[in-house]
Scaffold this motif. Structure first.
Motif, PDB file in Angstrom:
ATOM      1  N   VAL A 135       0.853  -1.220  -0.115  1.00 41.43           N
ATOM      2  CA  VAL A 135      -0.058   0.222  -0.083  1.00 41.43           C
ATOM      3  C   VAL A 135       0.865   1.164   0.008  1.00 41.43           C
ATOM      4  O   VAL A 135       0.411   2.121  -0.242  1.00 41.43           O
ATOM      5  CB  VAL A 135      -1.135   0.047   1.196  1.00 41.43           C
ATOM      6  N   ASP A 136       2.053   1.256   0.731  1.00 42.31           N
ATOM      7  CA  ASP A 136       2.988   2.407   0.451  1.00 42.31           C
ATOM      8  C   ASP A 136       3.606   2.850  -0.948  1.00 42.31           C
ATOM      9  O   ASP A 136       3.844   3.770  -1.452  1.00 42.31           O
ATOM     10  CB  ASP A 136       4.175   2.316   1.204  1.00 42.31           C
ATOM     11  N   SER A 137       3.245   1.692  -1.872  1.00 38.52           N
ATOM     12  CA  SER A 137       3.614   1.973  -3.368  1.00 38.52           C
ATOM     13  C   SER A 137       2.584   2.523  -4.275  1.00 38.52           C
ATOM     14  O   SER A 137       2.579   2.787  -5.212  1.00 38.52           O
ATOM     15  CB  SER A 137       4.085   0.919  -3.827  1.00 38.52           C
ATOM     16  N   LEU A 138       1.532   2.792  -3.600  1.00 33.29           N
ATOM     17  CA  LEU A 138       0.020   3.152  -4.333  1.00 33.29           C
ATOM     18  C   LEU A 138       0.263   4.469  -4.675  1.00 33.29           C
ATOM     19  O   LEU A 138       0.878   5.062  -3.996  1.00 33.29           O
ATOM     20  CB  LEU A 138      -1.129   2.900  -3.572  1.00 33.29           C
ATOM     21  N   ASP A 139      -0.373   4.939  -6.008  1.00 28.46           N
ATOM     22  CA  ASP A 139      -0.196   6.261  -6.461  1.00 28.46           C
ATOM     23  C   ASP A 139      -1.243   7.261  -5.694  1.00 28.46           C
ATOM     24  O   ASP A 139      -2.437   7.023  -6.216  1.00 28.46           O
ATOM     25  CB  ASP A 139      -0.339   6.113  -8.132  1.00 28.46           C
ATOM     26  N   LEU A 140      -0.739   8.119  -5.219  1.00 34.18           N
ATOM     27  CA  LEU A 140      -1.675   9.059  -4.596  1.00 34.18           C
ATOM     28  C   LEU A 140      -2.595   9.941  -5.538  1.00 34.18           C
ATOM     29  O   LEU A 140      -3.558  10.308  -5.442  1.00 34.18           O
ATOM     30  CB  LEU A 140      -1.176   9.854  -3.451  1.00 34.18           C
ATOM     31  N   GLN A 141      -1.965  10.068  -6.557  1.00 36.35           N
ATOM     32  CA  GLN A 141      -2.524  10.934  -7.703  1.00 36.35           C
ATOM     33  C   GLN A 141      -3.853  10.114  -8.209  1.00 36.35           C
ATOM     34  O   GLN A 141      -4.700  10.875  -8.592  1.00 36.35           O
ATOM     35  CB  GLN A 141      -1.665  10.981  -8.914  1.00 36.35           C
ATOM     36  N   VAL A 142      -3.848   8.782  -8.107  1.00 31.59           N
ATOM     37  CA  VAL A 142      -4.909   7.824  -8.709  1.00 31.59           C
ATOM     38  C   VAL A 142      -6.140   8.226  -7.561  1.00 31.59           C
ATOM     39  O   VAL A 142      -7.250   8.210  -7.765  1.00 31.59           O
ATOM     40  CB  VAL A 142      -4.714   6.666  -8.922  1.00 31.59           C
ATOM     41  N   LEU A 143      -5.717   8.346  -6.253  1.00 35.08           N
ATOM     42  CA  LEU A 143      -6.564   8.103  -4.983  1.00 35.08           C
ATOM     43  C   LEU A 143      -7.068   9.439  -4.841  1.00 35.08           C
ATOM     44  O   LEU A 143      -8.113   9.773  -4.028  1.00 35.08           O
ATOM     45  CB  LEU A 143      -5.655   7.583  -3.908  1.00 35.08           C
ATOM     46  N   ASN A 144      -6.621  10.555  -5.466  1.00 36.70           N
ATOM     47  CA  ASN A 144      -7.145  11.839  -5.305  1.00 36.70           C
ATOM     48  C   ASN A 144      -7.562  12.556  -6.677  1.00 36.70           C
ATOM     49  O   ASN A 144      -6.604  12.545  -7.590  1.00 36.70           O
ATOM     50  CB  ASN A 144      -6.109  12.733  -4.499  1.00 36.70           C
ATOM     51  N   GLY A 145      -8.580  13.187  -6.894  1.00 39.73           N
ATOM     52  CA  GLY A 145      -8.931  14.064  -7.905  1.00 39.73           C
ATOM     53  C   GLY A 145     -10.507  13.874  -8.369  1.00 39.73           C
ATOM     54  O   GLY A 145     -11.190  13.200  -7.470  1.00 39.73           O
ATOM     55  N   PRO A 146     -10.882  14.044  -9.604  1.00 35.48           N
ATOM     56  CA  PRO A 146     -12.231  14.186  -9.967  1.00 35.48           C
ATOM     57  C   PRO A 146     -12.736  12.672 -10.051  1.00 35.48           C
ATOM     58  O   PRO A 146     -11.932  11.957 -10.246  1.00 35.48           O
ATOM     59  CB  PRO A 146     -12.301  14.699 -11.377  1.00 35.48           C
ATOM     60  N   ALA A 147     -13.811  12.492  -9.581  1.00 32.63           N
ATOM     61  CA  ALA A 147     -14.587  11.252  -9.231  1.00 32.63           C
ATOM     62  C   ALA A 147     -16.131  11.309  -9.950  1.00 32.63           C
ATOM     63  O   ALA A 147     -16.643  12.361  -9.579  1.00 32.63           O
ATOM     64  CB  ALA A 147     -14.325  10.523  -8.012  1.00 32.63           C
ATOM     65  N   LEU A 148     -16.483  10.208 -10.202  1.00 38.15           N
ATOM     66  CA  LEU A 148     -17.829   9.944 -10.707  1.00 38.15           C
ATOM     67  C   LEU A 148     -18.517   8.889  -9.683  1.00 38.15           C
ATOM     68  O   LEU A 148     -18.041   7.979  -9.702  1.00 38.15           O
ATOM     69  CB  LEU A 148     -18.086   9.564 -12.014  1.00 38.15           C
TER      70      LEU A 148
END
Length: 281
Positions: A135-148
Motif C-alpha cells: 500500500v505504500d507504493s500506491l499512487d496518491l494521484q490516482v487516489l485523489n482527484g475528480p470522481a464520478l
C-alpha cells in the motif's frame, strides 16, 4: 498622572478608565488567540476551561454540505470477512490516566482489509507481494482527484452488460459504484453477507479493456462478487494500475461529479490498509 511603585499604584484617573486600561492587554491576547484557534462546537474552550456538558459532535457532512466523509467508523459491530460476530474488540486503553498513567494511550489490532480499506496488487499476486507492491507504493494521484459517483442497477451484480449500460465516458479515471449494498445497509450489519453486490469477472474485464478508470470504489468489503471473488480481483490488479477501494459509505450522497480524496496508511509490507476517503462537492 499615574505613579507606579513596586507595591502600590496611585492614580488621578477615574476608576472605570483604569479598569479598562488594565483589562486591555488580556483582551487583546484573548482576541488574538481566538482568531488563530477559533472555537469548534462541541469542544472545550481554548482557555483551558470546559463546557458544562462534554459531548463530542460526530459528523458525516461538513462545510454546509460540501464535504462528505465516505469512510465507515470502526466499531466492534462492523462486519468482518466471513464472520457472524463482526470485528469484535479491536481497541483497548493500554495506559489509563485513571490508573495513574501520565496520559491515555490506546492500542489496536485489526486486519488490514477491515472497514473502508484499499487493496494493493500484492493482495492476490504473490509475486507482486514479494516484489514490494504494497500500500505504500500506491499512487496518491490516482487516489485523489475528480470522481464520478454512479448508481448501479439494483437487481444484479456488475457484469459487462451492466458496465455498458452505465455509459461511463472515456477520460473518467475514478468511479465510485453505489449498489444495492448501500440500500440494504450491509456495512452497518454485524454479520457478513455473501449475497452482497460486486463485480463479476466479465464486468471487471470490460472495465479494464474499455474505460480509463483507475480508481474503483465499492460499497461493501469486496469489489468482487462472492462467486467471482478471486477471478475479478486478478483482472483488476494484474496490470498494477487499478486501485481498489472497498467498504465505502455512499448513503445520503447524490450521484454526480465530486473531488475524491483517499489516504491509506503508509504500511510498508502490507497488501491492504484502512483508508480515509472524503468527497468534496
Amino acid at each position: 498622572m499615574i505613579e507606579m511603585g513596586e507595591s502600590k499604584l496611585t492614580m488621578a484617573v477615574p476608576p472605570l478608565l483604569l479598569l479598562t486600561l488594565l483589562s486591555l492587554p488580556s483582551l487583546l491576547i484573548h482576541a488574538a488567540i481566538s482568531d488563530a484557534y477559533p472555537t469548534i462546537p462541541g469542544t472545550a474552550p481554548i482557555d483551558g476551561g470546559f463546557s458544562d456538558e462534554l459531548k463530542p459532535i460526530r459528523r458525516e457532512v461538513y462545510g454546509e454540505g460540501k464535504i462528505f466523509d465516505i469512510s465507515h467508523r470502526y466499531t466492534p459491530e462492523m462486519p468482518a470477512w466471513e464472520s457472524k460476530e463482526g470485528i469484535g474488540r479491536f481497541l483497548w486503553l493500554a495506559a489509563s490516566m485513571k490508573n495513574g498513567s501520565l496520559a491515555n494511550n490506546s492500542e489496536m489490532k485489526i486486519p488490514t482489509h477491515t472497514g473502508t480499506h484499499v487493496d494493493s496488487p500484492g493482495h492476490v499476486y504473490d509475486e507482486y507481494y514479494d516484489a514490494g507492491f504494497d500500500v505504500d507504493s500506491l499512487d496518491l494521484q490516482v487516489l485523489n482527484g475528480p470522481a464520478l459517483l454512479v448508481d448501479v442497477p439494483r437487481n444484479k451484480n456488475i457484469t459487462a452488460e451492466v458496465m455498458k449500460s452505465l455509459n461511463i465516458p472515456r477520460g473518467v479515471r475514478r468511479v465510485l459504484f453505489r449498489t444495492l449494498n448501500t440500500d440494504r445497509r450491509l456495512m452497518f450489519k454485524k454479520e457478513f453477507d455473501t449475497s452482497y453486490v460486486g463485480f463479476m469477472k466479465d464486468g471487471a474485464q470490460w472495465l479494464v479493456d474499455n474505460t480509463d478508470i483507475k480508481l474503483v470504489g465499492v460499497d461493501y468489503l469486496s469489489v468482487a462478487a462472492y462467486d467471482d471473488l478471486i477471478p475479478s480481483h486478478l483482472v483488476f490488479l494484474k496490470g498494477r494500475e487499478t486501485i481498489l477501494v472497498e467498504g465505502l459509505k455512499l448513503d445520503d450522497v447524490k450521484a454526480g461529479v465530486y473531488s475524491v480524496h483517499c489516504l491509506p496508511l503508509r504500511l510498508v509490507g502490507a497488501e491492504g490498509s484502512p483508508i480515509l476517503c472524503i468527497l468534496i462537492s
